[in-house]
Motif scaffolding. Structure first.
Motif, mmCIF file in Angstrom:
data_model
loop_
_atom_site.group_PDB
_atom_site.id
_atom_site.type_symbol
_atom_site.label_atom_id
_atom_site.label_comp_id
_atom_site.label_asym_id
_atom_site.label_seq_id
_atom_site.Cartn_x
_atom_site.Cartn_y
_atom_site.Cartn_z
ATOM 1 N N ASP A 134 0.836 -1.211 0.000
ATOM 2 C CA ASP A 134 0.000 0.000 0.000
ATOM 3 C C ASP A 134 0.867 1.256 0.000
ATOM 4 O O ASP A 134 0.597 2.217 -0.719
ATOM 5 C CB ASP A 134 -0.924 0.020 1.212
ATOM 6 C CG ASP A 134 -2.043 -1.015 1.117
ATOM 7 O OD1 ASP A 134 -2.313 -1.475 -0.027
ATOM 8 O OD2 ASP A 134 -2.635 -1.359 2.151
ATOM 9 N N GLY A 135 1.925 1.254 0.800
ATOM 10 C CA GLY A 135 2.825 2.392 0.853
ATOM 11 C C GLY A 135 3.514 2.632 -0.481
ATOM 12 O O GLY A 135 3.661 3.770 -0.930
ATOM 13 N N ARG A 143 2.349 1.770 -3.437
ATOM 14 C CA ARG A 143 1.339 2.237 -4.394
ATOM 15 C C ARG A 143 1.048 3.740 -4.200
ATOM 16 O O ARG A 143 0.822 4.455 -5.162
ATOM 17 C CB ARG A 143 0.056 1.431 -4.242
ATOM 18 C CG ARG A 143 0.176 0.052 -4.831
ATOM 19 C CD ARG A 143 -1.121 -0.715 -4.685
ATOM 20 N NE ARG A 143 -1.005 -2.024 -5.283
ATOM 21 C CZ ARG A 143 -1.709 -3.081 -4.898
ATOM 22 N NH1 ARG A 143 -2.593 -2.968 -3.921
ATOM 23 N NH2 ARG A 143 -1.541 -4.234 -5.484
ATOM 24 N N ARG A 144 1.048 4.187 -2.948
ATOM 25 C CA ARG A 144 0.795 5.613 -2.684
ATOM 26 C C ARG A 144 1.917 6.496 -3.228
ATOM 27 O O ARG A 144 1.677 7.623 -3.609
ATOM 28 C CB ARG A 144 0.628 5.848 -1.168
ATOM 29 C CG ARG A 144 -0.790 5.600 -0.712
ATOM 30 C CD ARG A 144 -0.981 5.977 0.736
ATOM 31 N NE ARG A 144 -1.152 4.698 1.442
ATOM 32 C CZ ARG A 144 -0.561 4.357 2.548
ATOM 33 N NH1 ARG A 144 0.234 5.172 3.161
ATOM 34 N NH2 ARG A 144 -0.784 3.187 3.089
ATOM 35 N N ARG A 145 3.105 5.994 -3.280
ATOM 36 C CA ARG A 145 4.245 6.772 -3.775
ATOM 37 C C ARG A 145 4.206 6.933 -5.296
ATOM 38 O O ARG A 145 4.800 7.831 -5.844
ATOM 39 C CB ARG A 145 5.560 6.145 -3.356
ATOM 40 C CG ARG A 145 5.805 6.244 -1.868
ATOM 41 C CD ARG A 145 7.189 5.788 -1.531
ATOM 42 N NE ARG A 145 8.181 6.605 -2.214
ATOM 43 C CZ ARG A 145 8.944 7.508 -1.636
ATOM 44 N NH1 ARG A 145 8.810 7.735 -0.350
ATOM 45 N NH2 ARG A 145 9.844 8.170 -2.316
#
Length: 123
Positions: free
Chosen positions: A117-118, A120-122
């Protein structure tokens, strides 16, 4: 002939001066059970056998716990050749080898999902 760039095994113009499997005497199977992640460390014992210069170079890289993969990279030799050299050093008592530690519990799925998830957020 130009001076060796990285020790006696390499030359600026010619590249590797000795074929990798010549270094191991044509052997492709180590006598000690070594994994790429096995940690190898010098014992301080001087090898009684007259080993080659490649053995001395490998031994010099084992001052602290060092993985087989890292030693192979520094020597610029295939991993299997490095394993043979290191197993010779294990056999004569110059180094000890420890298998990589395996975790008894598999990686937590929620941790992996949080990392994904982290990432993908970047993006």
């Amino acid at each position: 002939m130009p001076a060796p760039k990285d020790g006696p095994l390499l030359d600026d113009a010619a590249g590797r001066l000795i074929r990798p499997y010549t270094v191991s005497g044509g052997r492709t199977r180590p006598t000690a059970p070594l994994d790429l992640l096995s940690l190898v460390m010098a014992t301080g014992a001087v090898p009684k056998d007259n080993l080659g210069p490649e053995h001395a170079l490998a031994l010099g890289l084992c001052d602290g716990p060092t993985s087989v993969a890292e030693i192979a990279a520094h020597l610029r030799l295939p991993a299997v050749v490095t394993k043979v050299l290191l197993s010779d050093l294990v056999d004569c008592g110059a180094v000890t080898a420890r298998a990589p530690r395996c975790l008894d519990t598999p990686t937590d799925r929620s941790l992996l999902e949080a990392v994904l998830d982290g990432l993908r957020r970047r993006l």
